[in-house]
Scaffold this motif. Sequence first.
Motif, PDB file in Angstrom:
ATOM      1  N   LEU A 130       0.846  -1.189   0.000  1.00  0.00           N
ATOM      2  CA  LEU A 130       0.000   0.000   0.000  1.00  0.00           C
ATOM      3  C   LEU A 130       0.880   1.236   0.000  1.00  0.00           C
ATOM      4  N   TYR A 131       0.631   2.152  -0.951  1.00  0.00           N
ATOM      5  CA  TYR A 131       1.385   3.397  -1.029  1.00  0.00           C
ATOM      6  C   TYR A 131       0.439   4.557  -0.778  1.00  0.00           C
ATOM      7  N   LEU A 132       0.769   5.377   0.202  1.00  0.00           N
ATOM      8  CA  LEU A 132       0.011   6.586   0.512  1.00  0.00           C
ATOM      9  C   LEU A 132       0.861   7.773   0.081  1.00  0.00           C
ATOM     10  N   HIS A 133       0.317   8.616  -0.781  1.00  0.00           N
ATOM     11  CA  HIS A 133       1.145   9.714  -1.283  1.00  0.00           C
ATOM     12  C   HIS A 133       1.566  10.657  -0.176  1.00  0.00           C
ATOM     13  N   GLY A 134       2.507  11.531  -0.492  1.00  0.00           N
ATOM     14  CA  GLY A 134       3.219  12.311   0.501  1.00  0.00           C
ATOM     15  C   GLY A 134       2.530  13.470   1.161  1.00  0.00           C
ATOM     16  N   GLY A 135       1.253  13.418   1.403  1.00  0.00           N
ATOM     17  CA  GLY A 135       0.613  14.421   2.231  1.00  0.00           C
ATOM     18  C   GLY A 135      -0.195  15.460   1.494  1.00  0.00           C
ATOM     19  N   ASP A 195      -4.796   8.466  -3.316  1.00  0.00           N
ATOM     20  CA  ASP A 195      -4.731   9.901  -3.040  1.00  0.00           C
ATOM     21  C   ASP A 195      -5.602  10.130  -1.810  1.00  0.00           C
ATOM     22  N   GLN A 196      -5.051  10.718  -0.758  1.00  0.00           N
ATOM     23  CA  GLN A 196      -5.850  10.937   0.447  1.00  0.00           C
ATOM     24  C   GLN A 196      -7.009  11.889   0.146  1.00  0.00           C
ATOM     25  N   ARG A 197      -7.990  11.905   1.007  1.00  0.00           N
ATOM     26  CA  ARG A 197      -9.163  12.760   0.792  1.00  0.00           C
ATOM     27  C   ARG A 197      -8.743  14.215   0.616  1.00  0.00           C
ATOM     28  N   THR A 204      -9.727  15.473   8.776  1.00  0.00           N
ATOM     29  CA  THR A 204      -8.916  15.332   9.985  1.00  0.00           C
ATOM     30  C   THR A 204      -8.157  13.997   9.941  1.00  0.00           C
ATOM     31  N   THR A 205      -7.246  13.809  10.866  1.00  0.00           N
ATOM     32  CA  THR A 205      -6.530  12.539  10.950  1.00  0.00           C
ATOM     33  C   THR A 205      -7.509  11.394  11.146  1.00  0.00           C
ATOM     34  N   ASP A 206      -8.529  11.584  11.977  1.00  0.00           N
ATOM     35  CA  ASP A 206      -9.526  10.527  12.194  1.00  0.00           C
ATOM     36  C   ASP A 206     -10.209  10.150  10.887  1.00  0.00           C
ATOM     37  N   ARG A 240      -9.985   6.448   8.890  1.00  0.00           N
ATOM     38  CA  ARG A 240     -11.210   5.686   8.625  1.00  0.00           C
ATOM     39  C   ARG A 240     -11.461   5.438   7.147  1.00  0.00           C
ATOM     40  N   ASP A 241     -10.876   6.253   6.270  1.00  0.00           N
ATOM     41  CA  ASP A 241     -11.135   6.104   4.833  1.00  0.00           C
ATOM     42  C   ASP A 241     -10.769   4.703   4.363  1.00  0.00           C
ATOM     43  N   PRO A 242     -11.540   4.176   3.415  1.00  0.00           N
ATOM     44  CA  PRO A 242     -11.276   2.810   2.939  1.00  0.00           C
ATOM     45  C   PRO A 242     -10.002   2.708   2.122  1.00  0.00           C
ATOM     46  N   ALA A 243      -9.373   1.554   2.200  1.00  0.00           N
ATOM     47  CA  ALA A 243      -8.207   1.247   1.356  1.00  0.00           C
ATOM     48  C   ALA A 243      -8.580   0.037   0.478  1.00  0.00           C
TER      49      ALA A 243
END
Length: 92
Positions: A29-34, A59-61, A81-83, A87-90
Amino acid sequence: MRASGLLPTDDGHEIYWEESGAPAGTPALYLHGGPGGTLRNGSYRTKFDPARLRVIAIDQRGCGRSRPHVTAPGYDLGENTTDHLVRDPAPL
């Protein structure tokens, strides 16, 4: 990239995801850099061995191709928020 799409959240956002690499490979799993980042240029793929790994990237929300984008008129940062991010689905 082999596949991509949008995953709905329970609060109306849609999280963009894409898959590349070996279909039967070990999931990575790769989460982009913020904030402000995106998967658009695909350079993250060079960090993984496509013959061994099934890479899922998101891509995060509020960022990249997720919807709505943080720059959309009326976007509520209280929904980013961080929460919310945890909670977002992967898509695995």
